[in-house]
Scaffold this active site. Sequence first.
Site, PDB file in Angstrom:
ATOM      1  N   CYS A 281       0.822  -1.211   0.000  1.00 25.98           N
ATOM      2  CA  CYS A 281       0.000   0.000   0.000  1.00 25.98           C
ATOM      3  C   CYS A 281       0.864   1.273   0.000  1.00 25.98           C
ATOM      4  CB  CYS A 281      -0.968  -0.056   1.175  1.00 25.98           C
ATOM      5  SG  CYS A 281      -2.296   1.153   1.094  1.00 25.98           S
ATOM      6  N   HIS A 365      -3.957  -5.344  -0.122  1.00 26.30           N
ATOM      7  CA  HIS A 365      -3.752  -5.827   1.251  1.00 26.30           C
ATOM      8  C   HIS A 365      -3.831  -7.353   1.324  1.00 26.30           C
ATOM      9  CE1 HIS A 365      -3.731  -2.130   3.755  1.00 26.30           C
ATOM     10  NE2 HIS A 365      -4.255  -1.627   2.658  1.00 26.30           N
ATOM     11  N   GLU A 367      -3.031  -9.299   3.653  1.00 28.27           N
ATOM     12  CA  GLU A 367      -3.347  -9.846   4.990  1.00 28.27           C
ATOM     13  C   GLU A 367      -4.831 -10.146   5.152  1.00 28.27           C
ATOM     14  OE1 GLU A 367      -4.569  -5.677   5.429  1.00 28.27           O
ATOM     15  OE2 GLU A 367      -2.876  -6.671   4.454  1.00 28.27           O
TER      16      GLU A 367
END
Length: 391
Positions: A281, A365, A367
């Site tokens: 990011c 992202h 995660e």
Amino acid sequence: MAETPKYAAPPGPGYTGVVVLADGSVFWGWGLGAEGDAVGEVCFNTSMTGYQEILTDPSYAGQIITFTFPHIGNTGTNPEDIETQGIAARGLILRAPITGPSNFRADSHLNDWLKLRNLVGVSGIDTRAMTRRIRDLGAPNGVVAHAKDGKFDLAALHAKAKGWPGLEGMDLAAEVSCRQTYSWDETRWVLGQGYGKLTAPKYHVVALDYGIKRNILRSLATAGCKVTVLPANSTAEDVLRHKPDGVFLSNGPGDPAATGVYAVPTIKALVDSGKPVFGICLGHQMLALALGGKTAKMERGHRGANHPVKDLETGKVEITSQNHGFCVVEESLPKNVVRSHVSLFDGSNEGLKLTDKPVFSVQYHPEASPGPQDSHYLFDRFVKLMERQRG
């Protein structure tokens, strides 16, 4: 003499919430969460789950989130599903009133959780109209306000929205970053077990915190990495003093060029050190700046958990979770930087890697908090780089 602007009156009695945009547009609704007002950039998020993670994602600092999904509140809130200790978002906008919790993990009602964290919201807004407006005209600055007595000074709220400088040129990473170095060894959540603990780390990663999410740290720990987290303004010497096997550049809010004033020299030195580097990011954007590229403000940004991205190395398409309002200008990148991932929505850059160093990054992202888990492999890719580096 300037003419006094005319603001849209409430359609009837009982309205306790209002959204006022910088262009003078007024949207009436019902207040929720804390009383008061908050100013920021109004964006939208299309995720169907994970409102608690979204509201605590530091990348949302300075933003008011319009949720396009109507049933916000249906899983309640709990002390586990947070991405940072404080609140990151400025406010929230909903179509329907908060849905009552119906989930075995629920600890409290979302409205109580918002009040406790002094977060202002408004329901009853036509979120489809708001989303179309952002899509067509770009993300506006605005104010979200809640008053139980229904009394608002619309001129003052309009002036506040107009006077807010916006995210371009704003360094927000300094506001959300940690102040002191700390270690992390908590692993990802597992149903019936909760969060685990890394007991036998294989690698040591130093993470630069520009607004890092906890599930990124958990993902690194799950991949076998003990993590040492350093503040955003740390130098390359600060990082290398810990003798890491690899370096992680975190997500975060604001303009990468503004944060890059102090972060880019550090990132340049870390790339030159030869250590494996992985960015996500804001970390991806600032890595591009450190490599000689440029970034630009997007008109509407990417925010949601359903964004298709193609991995150009494998040819696979992954559904990703995204939250960013700036992007890397691909044509500005030097020849030793290869585009690794691309958005199938608009063709924008979603990843890069160096041809001559163990360095890579992605815009989205992996995660998955909230979001799909298609991109967890990137943490394993980072581990393999560290393994190769050790020989």
